[in-house]
Scaffold this active site. Structure first.
Site, short mmCIF file in Angstrom:
data_model
loop_
_atom_site.label_atom_id
_atom_site.label_comp_id
_atom_site.label_asym_id
_atom_site.label_seq_id
_atom_site.Cartn_x
_atom_site.Cartn_y
_atom_site.Cartn_z
N LYS A 5 0.82 -1.22 0.00
CA LYS A 5 0.00 0.00 0.00
C LYS A 5 0.85 1.26 0.00
CE LYS A 5 -2.05 -0.67 4.02
NZ LYS A 5 -1.79 -2.00 4.55
N ARG A 23 -9.44 1.36 9.14
CA ARG A 23 -9.08 -0.03 9.44
C ARG A 23 -10.18 -0.73 10.23
NH1 ARG A 23 -3.28 0.60 9.03
NH2 ARG A 23 -2.12 -1.28 9.41
N ARG A 75 11.60 -6.84 5.37
CA ARG A 75 11.58 -5.40 5.56
C ARG A 75 12.26 -5.00 6.87
NH1 ARG A 75 5.88 -2.32 5.16
NH2 ARG A 75 5.50 -3.27 7.17
N ARG A 89 11.16 -3.82 9.84
CA ARG A 89 10.77 -2.69 10.70
C ARG A 89 10.57 -3.25 12.10
NH1 ARG A 89 5.56 0.04 8.34
NH2 ARG A 89 4.54 -1.17 9.95
N ARG A 125 -0.69 -8.63 13.79
CA ARG A 125 -1.19 -7.64 12.82
C ARG A 125 -2.15 -8.28 11.84
NH1 ARG A 125 4.30 -5.67 11.06
NH2 ARG A 125 3.26 -4.56 9.38
P1 ADP Z 1 1.06 -2.07 7.98
O1 ADP Z 1 -0.19 -1.83 7.23
O2 ADP Z 1 2.20 -2.47 7.11
O3 ADP Z 1 0.88 -2.99 9.13
P2 ADP Z 1 1.06 0.71 9.00
O4 ADP Z 1 2.24 1.59 8.88
O5 ADP Z 1 -0.14 1.06 8.17
O6 ADP Z 1 1.59 -0.75 8.67
O7 ADP Z 1 0.59 0.64 10.53
C1 ADP Z 1 1.47 0.31 11.58
C2 ADP Z 1 0.69 0.20 12.90
O8 ADP Z 1 0.09 1.47 13.23
C3 ADP Z 1 -0.47 -0.80 12.89
O9 ADP Z 1 -0.04 -2.11 13.16
C4 ADP Z 1 -1.37 -0.22 13.99
O10 ADP Z 1 -0.89 -0.56 15.27
C5 ADP Z 1 -1.20 1.27 13.83
N1 ADP Z 1 -2.23 1.87 12.92
C6 ADP Z 1 -2.00 2.42 11.70
N2 ADP Z 1 -3.16 2.85 11.15
C7 ADP Z 1 -4.13 2.56 12.04
C8 ADP Z 1 -5.54 2.73 12.05
N3 ADP Z 1 -6.19 3.28 11.01
N4 ADP Z 1 -6.22 2.31 13.15
C9 ADP Z 1 -5.59 1.75 14.19
N5 ADP Z 1 -4.28 1.54 14.25
C10 ADP Z 1 -3.54 1.93 13.19
#
Ligand code: ADP
Length: 182
Positions: free
Chosen positions: A13, A88, A126, A128, A139
């Site tokens: 994404k 989400r 990756r 991270r 996740r």
């Molecule tokens: P990825 O989609 O690769 O897991 P993101 O960078 O989008 O990584 O998100 C990292 C973390 O940030 C998520 O695992 C969550 O804990 C938090 N997060 C991000 N966006 C949201 C959201 N819209 N609602 C709740 N938590 C979020």
């Protein structure tokens, strides 16, 4: 153009969001990036989000909606925006509906489809800090239970488009461009 990029963790994404934003010259709104910035700055929101993110859970809808609300109100979002990693949960999607002005209506929800095993490999590569196998599992749990229900939610509105994410980055972007007509 107002777009939501949707897909499981590691589906690409973020990479595609950057491509689309460069092409359309609209801002990239990544809640993951915004939350990581909050954590790095040590703000109140950051303090609340830190542990949840480290464990692969979802930060509360209230916190996420408040940061998105603030960001969407900025002048640079008037020309359009790409939402990456948000909404989400169904609650966030409903919250988003009530935040958006008439001119900000979402036109496309691009769902990047990938194969779970391949993604897990990608995420481990990756590296991270939340990409440890145990946390990746959490996740996916969050994604499957709380985020997947958004698929029928947006399908019903006929704005959900499937993109095959199991191709080279350039090819995925070509397919996205075809769908959104750029
Ligand atoms: P990825 O989609 O690769 O897991 P993101 O960078 O989008 O990584 O998100 C990292 C973390 O940030 C998520 O695992 C969550 O804990 C938090 N997060 C991000 N966006 C949201 C959201 N819209 N609602 C709740 N938590 C979020």
């Amino acid at each position: 153009m107002n777009i939501i990029l949707f897909g499981p963790p590691g589906s690409g994404k973020g990479t595609q969001a950057v491509n689309i934003c460069e092409n359309l010259r609209v801002p990239h709104l990544s809640t993951g990036d915004m939350l990581r910035e909050a954590v790095a700055s040590g703000s109140d929101i950051g303090k609340k989000a830190k542990e949840i993110m480290e464990n692969g859970g979802l930060v509360s809808d209230e916190i996420v909606l408040s940061i998105v609300k603030q960001r969407l109100a900025s002048k640079d979002c008037e020309s359009g925006f790409i939402l990456d990693g948000f909404p989400r949960t169904i609650n966030q999607a409903k919250g988003l509906d009530s935040l958006l002005e008439e001119s900000q209506k979402i036109e496309y929800v691009l769902r990047i489809k990938v194969d779970e095993e391949d993604i897990i490999k990608r995420l481990i590569d990756r590296g991270r800090s939340d990409d440890k196998p145990e946390i990746i599992k959490n996740r996916f749990k969050s994604y499957n239970s709380q985020t997947q229900p958004l698929i029928p939610f947006y399908e019903e509105r006929e704005i959900l488009f499937n993109i095959n994410g199991m191709q080279e980055i350039e090819k995925v972007f070509e397919d996205i461009k075809k769908v959104i007509g750029i």
